[in-house]
Motif scaffolding. Structure first.
Motif, PDB file in Angstrom:
ATOM      1  N   THR A  95       0.485  -0.999  -0.150  1.00  0.00           N
ATOM      2  CA  THR A  95       0.484  -0.105  -0.157  1.00  0.00           C
ATOM      3  C   THR A  95       0.716   1.387   0.237  1.00  0.00           C
ATOM      4  OG1 THR A  95      -2.019  -1.721   1.205  1.00  0.00           O
ATOM      5  CG2 THR A  95      -2.275   1.660   0.667  1.00  0.00           C
ATOM      6  N   GLU A  96       1.203   0.973   0.906  1.00  0.00           N
ATOM      7  CA  GLU A  96       2.925   2.084   0.472  1.00  0.00           C
ATOM      8  C   GLU A  96       3.895   2.682  -0.413  1.00  0.00           C
ATOM      9  OE1 GLU A  96       4.530   6.028   2.089  1.00  0.00           O
ATOM     10  OE2 GLU A  96       2.860   4.995   3.082  1.00  0.00           O
ATOM     11  N   ARG A  97       3.834   1.489  -0.920  1.00  0.00           N
ATOM     12  CA  ARG A  97       4.468   1.138  -2.730  1.00  0.00           C
ATOM     13  C   ARG A  97       3.805   1.938  -3.199  1.00  0.00           C
ATOM     14  NH1 ARG A  97       9.491  -1.223  -1.756  1.00  0.00           N
ATOM     15  NH2 ARG A  97       9.467  -3.136  -0.603  1.00  0.00           N
ATOM     16  N   PHE A 158      -4.539  -7.451  -1.083  1.00  0.00           N
ATOM     17  CA  PHE A 158      -4.618  -6.633  -2.100  1.00  0.00           C
ATOM     18  C   PHE A 158      -5.938  -7.656  -2.377  1.00  0.00           C
ATOM     19  CE2 PHE A 158      -1.135  -3.876  -3.594  1.00  0.00           C
ATOM     20  CZ  PHE A 158      -1.711  -2.901  -2.682  1.00  0.00           C
ATOM     21  N   GLU A 159      -7.120  -8.066  -2.913  1.00  0.00           N
ATOM     22  CA  GLU A 159      -8.063  -8.943  -3.716  1.00  0.00           C
ATOM     23  C   GLU A 159      -7.357  -9.886  -4.814  1.00  0.00           C
ATOM     24  OE1 GLU A 159      -9.781  -8.871  -6.731  1.00  0.00           O
ATOM     25  OE2 GLU A 159      -9.142  -7.201  -7.406  1.00  0.00           O
ATOM     26  N   ARG A 160      -7.675 -10.829  -5.003  1.00  0.00           N
ATOM     27  CA  ARG A 160      -7.137 -11.688  -5.645  1.00  0.00           C
ATOM     28  C   ARG A 160      -7.989 -12.321  -7.119  1.00  0.00           C
ATOM     29  NH1 ARG A 160      -3.484 -15.764  -2.101  1.00  0.00           N
ATOM     30  NH2 ARG A 160      -4.847 -15.273  -0.416  1.00  0.00           N
ATOM     31  N   LYS A 161      -9.084 -11.785  -6.792  1.00  0.00           N
ATOM     32  CA  LYS A 161     -10.456 -12.554  -7.819  1.00  0.00           C
ATOM     33  C   LYS A 161     -10.664 -11.839  -8.949  1.00  0.00           C
ATOM     34  CE  LYS A 161     -13.826 -12.855  -4.403  1.00  0.00           C
ATOM     35  NZ  LYS A 161     -15.259 -12.393  -3.283  1.00  0.00           N
ATOM     36  N   THR A 162      -9.696 -10.731  -9.458  1.00  0.00           N
ATOM     37  CA  THR A 162      -9.651 -10.151 -10.836  1.00  0.00           C
ATOM     38  C   THR A 162      -8.958 -10.344 -11.299  1.00  0.00           C
ATOM     39  OG1 THR A 162     -11.043  -7.853 -10.055  1.00  0.00           O
ATOM     40  CG2 THR A 162     -10.164  -8.366 -11.884  1.00  0.00           C
ATOM     41  N   PRO A 163      -8.278 -10.565 -12.504  1.00  0.00           N
ATOM     42  CA  PRO A 163      -7.305 -11.386 -13.493  1.00  0.00           C
ATOM     43  C   PRO A 163      -5.791 -10.177 -12.624  1.00  0.00           C
ATOM     44  CG  PRO A 163      -9.443 -11.368 -14.450  1.00  0.00           C
ATOM     45  CD  PRO A 163      -9.372 -11.343 -13.118  1.00  0.00           C
ATOM     46  N   ILE A 171      -5.534   0.209 -13.413  1.00  0.00           N
ATOM     47  CA  ILE A 171      -4.528   1.095 -12.680  1.00  0.00           C
ATOM     48  C   ILE A 171      -4.144   1.767 -13.960  1.00  0.00           C
ATOM     49  CG2 ILE A 171      -2.380   1.272 -10.832  1.00  0.00           C
ATOM     50  CD1 ILE A 171      -4.124  -1.140  -9.834  1.00  0.00           C
ATOM     51  N   HIS A 172      -3.294   0.969 -14.530  1.00  0.00           N
ATOM     52  CA  HIS A 172      -2.408   1.751 -15.601  1.00  0.00           C
ATOM     53  C   HIS A 172      -3.143   3.367 -16.255  1.00  0.00           C
ATOM     54  CE1 HIS A 172       0.438   2.013 -19.039  1.00  0.00           C
ATOM     55  NE2 HIS A 172       1.660   2.184 -18.393  1.00  0.00           N
ATOM     56  N   LEU A 173      -3.751   2.708 -16.844  1.00  0.00           N
ATOM     57  CA  LEU A 173      -4.459   3.936 -17.770  1.00  0.00           C
ATOM     58  C   LEU A 173      -5.653   4.257 -16.258  1.00  0.00           C
ATOM     59  CD1 LEU A 173      -7.503   1.261 -19.812  1.00  0.00           C
ATOM     60  CD2 LEU A 173      -5.632   2.496 -20.085  1.00  0.00           C
ATOM     61  N   ALA A 174      -5.914   4.341 -14.879  1.00  0.00           N
ATOM     62  CA  ALA A 174      -6.331   4.922 -14.235  1.00  0.00           C
ATOM     63  C   ALA A 174      -4.779   6.553 -14.044  1.00  0.00           C
ATOM     64  CB  ALA A 174      -6.604   4.755 -13.115  1.00  0.00           C
ATOM     65  N   LEU A 175      -3.476   5.857 -13.757  1.00  0.00           N
ATOM     66  CA  LEU A 175      -2.828   6.877 -13.853  1.00  0.00           C
ATOM     67  C   LEU A 175      -1.951   7.903 -14.745  1.00  0.00           C
ATOM     68  CD1 LEU A 175      -0.694   4.699 -11.741  1.00  0.00           C
ATOM     69  CD2 LEU A 175      -1.781   6.375 -10.872  1.00  0.00           C
ATOM     70  N   SER A 199      -4.447   8.124  -5.243  1.00  0.00           N
ATOM     71  CA  SER A 199      -4.370   6.260  -4.960  1.00  0.00           C
ATOM     72  C   SER A 199      -5.328   5.542  -3.910  1.00  0.00           C
ATOM     73  CB  SER A 199      -2.653   7.167  -3.837  1.00  0.00           C
ATOM     74  OG  SER A 199      -1.828   7.300  -4.601  1.00  0.00           O
ATOM     75  N   ASN A 200      -6.522   6.832  -2.976  1.00  0.00           N
ATOM     76  CA  ASN A 200      -7.676   6.389  -2.287  1.00  0.00           C
ATOM     77  C   ASN A 200      -8.056   5.539  -2.585  1.00  0.00           C
ATOM     78  OD1 ASN A 200      -6.085   7.371  -0.090  1.00  0.00           O
ATOM     79  ND2 ASN A 200      -7.806   9.124  -0.482  1.00  0.00           N
ATOM     80  N   LEU A 201      -8.135   6.433  -4.365  1.00  0.00           N
ATOM     81  CA  LEU A 201      -9.454   5.510  -4.733  1.00  0.00           C
ATOM     82  C   LEU A 201      -8.906   4.332  -5.335  1.00  0.00           C
ATOM     83  CD1 LEU A 201     -12.208   5.372  -6.781  1.00  0.00           C
ATOM     84  CD2 LEU A 201     -11.355   6.950  -8.787  1.00  0.00           C
ATOM     85  N   ILE A 202      -8.372   4.395  -5.646  1.00  0.00           N
ATOM     86  CA  ILE A 202      -7.127   2.925  -6.830  1.00  0.00           C
ATOM     87  C   ILE A 202      -7.011   1.939  -5.474  1.00  0.00           C
ATOM     88  CG2 ILE A 202      -5.270   1.573  -7.030  1.00  0.00           C
ATOM     89  CD1 ILE A 202      -5.020   4.671  -9.754  1.00  0.00           C
ATOM     90  N   LEU A 203      -6.386   2.258  -4.611  1.00  0.00           N
ATOM     91  CA  LEU A 203      -6.133   1.173  -3.181  1.00  0.00           C
ATOM     92  C   LEU A 203      -7.430   0.582  -2.740  1.00  0.00           C
ATOM     93  CD1 LEU A 203      -3.398   3.463  -1.312  1.00  0.00           C
ATOM     94  CD2 LEU A 203      -3.334   0.916  -2.407  1.00  0.00           C
ATOM     95  N   ARG A 204      -8.795   1.869  -2.704  1.00  0.00           N
ATOM     96  CA  ARG A 204     -10.095   1.104  -2.445  1.00  0.00           C
ATOM     97  C   ARG A 204     -10.466   0.003  -2.958  1.00  0.00           C
ATOM     98  NH1 ARG A 204     -11.226   6.301  -1.079  1.00  0.00           N
ATOM     99  NH2 ARG A 204     -12.605   6.906  -2.153  1.00  0.00           N
ATOM    100  N   SER A 205     -10.632   0.135  -4.234  1.00  0.00           N
ATOM    101  CA  SER A 205     -10.595  -1.163  -5.252  1.00  0.00           C
ATOM    102  C   SER A 205     -10.012  -2.165  -5.615  1.00  0.00           C
ATOM    103  CB  SER A 205     -10.826  -0.298  -6.689  1.00  0.00           C
ATOM    104  OG  SER A 205      -9.200  -0.181  -7.145  1.00  0.00           O
ATOM    105  N   LEU A 206      -8.517  -2.045  -4.055  1.00  0.00           N
ATOM    106  CA  LEU A 206      -7.561  -3.517  -4.687  1.00  0.00           C
ATOM    107  C   LEU A 206      -8.136  -3.973  -2.840  1.00  0.00           C
ATOM    108  CD1 LEU A 206      -4.354  -1.583  -5.487  1.00  0.00           C
ATOM    109  CD2 LEU A 206      -6.108  -3.548  -6.934  1.00  0.00           C
ATOM    110  N   MET A 207      -8.509  -3.489  -1.937  1.00  0.00           N
ATOM    111  CA  MET A 207      -9.017  -3.928  -0.671  1.00  0.00           C
ATOM    112  C   MET A 207      -9.923  -5.480  -1.335  1.00  0.00           C
ATOM    113  SD  MET A 207     -10.311  -0.818   0.872  1.00  0.00           S
ATOM    114  CE  MET A 207     -10.928  -2.023   2.789  1.00  0.00           C
ATOM    115  N   PRO A 208      -9.834  -6.278  -0.205  1.00  0.00           N
ATOM    116  CA  PRO A 208     -10.433  -7.812  -0.063  1.00  0.00           C
ATOM    117  C   PRO A 208     -11.076  -7.596  -0.401  1.00  0.00           C
ATOM    118  CG  PRO A 208      -8.154  -7.413   1.278  1.00  0.00           C
ATOM    119  CD  PRO A 208      -7.803  -6.549   0.831  1.00  0.00           C
TER     120      PRO A 208
END
Length: 208
Positions: A95-97, A158-163, A171-175, A199-208
């Motif tokens: 998350t910090e990285r 981070f969640e692992r369901k999404t490919p 993420i790359h497109l969002a940045l 960062s907040n938006l993307i990290l929330r989407s990555l939560m398990p």
């Protein structure tokens, strides 16, 4: 953190490897591009400014684009190096990285825009023309994202369901508005808020 090797697609220099002369050509080109723009500058213009013949310049670079690529690759390498240093600190959680990646790539790009505009403009031009140097830079940034997401999944952050490839591409497109030099210059009004909000938006989407 081992990173994928970006494709080696920067046009190679021709002729003798005489770094002083190559550097002299690059320095003159940087100055000329900053005054007249890359598109309006010709190799003949550079030859006149340096005092060399056009044929002599072609011993070192096979085209004007090759000179631009040399300048651009140095510029983009500064951003990559700054990001690499920021995210490769020991004992950082994914998350910090990720936050550091976003903060650094935006801050370094903005600093380049305001403090070394001639280099920034060439980087933006390379992005608009999809030069190999811009493609290689894009691959490196996406590679950083990939490794952070992989680590986050391995540690359960981070969640692992999404490919994986779908997640990294999204993420790359969002940045992209803040990573791509061509687009960043049109989003400068948001650079103070962008790192935290994005960062907040993307990290929330990555939560398990």
């Amino acid at each position: 953190m081992n990173q994928p090797i970006a494709p080696s697609s920067i046009p190679s220099a021709r002729g003798p490897v005489e770094h002083d002369i190559r550097d002299q050509i690059i320095a003159a080109a940087s100055e000329h591009f900053s005054q007249y723009g890359y598109a309006k500058t010709t190799v003949s213009d550079l030859a006149k400014q340096i005092g060399f013949s056009k044929a002599y310049i072609y011993k070192f670079f096979d085209s004007k684009q090759a000179i631009g690529e040399a300048i651009c690759s140095r510029c983009l390498a500064e951003i990559v190096a700054a990001v690499e240093q920021a995210i490769n600190q020991e004992n950082l959680l994914p998350t910090e990285r990720f936050r550091r990646l976003v903060n650094t790539v935006i801050a370094t790009g903005v600093n380049l825009f305001f403090n070394d505009r001639k280099l920034y403009d060439i980087a933006a031009f390379s992005a608009s023309e999809n030069w190999p140097s811009a493609q290689a830079y894009d691959v490196q940034i996406k590679g950083f994202v990939l490794h952070i997401v992989q680590q986050g999944r391995e540690l359960g952050e981070f969640e692992r369901k999404t490919p994986l490839d779908e997640t990294v591409t999204a993420i790359h497109l969002a940045l992209r508005p803040f990573v791509n030099p061509l687009l960043l210059q049109y989003n400068l009004d948001f650079v103070e808020q962008a790192p935290t909000l994005t960062s907040n938006l993307i990290l929330r989407s990555l939560m398990p």
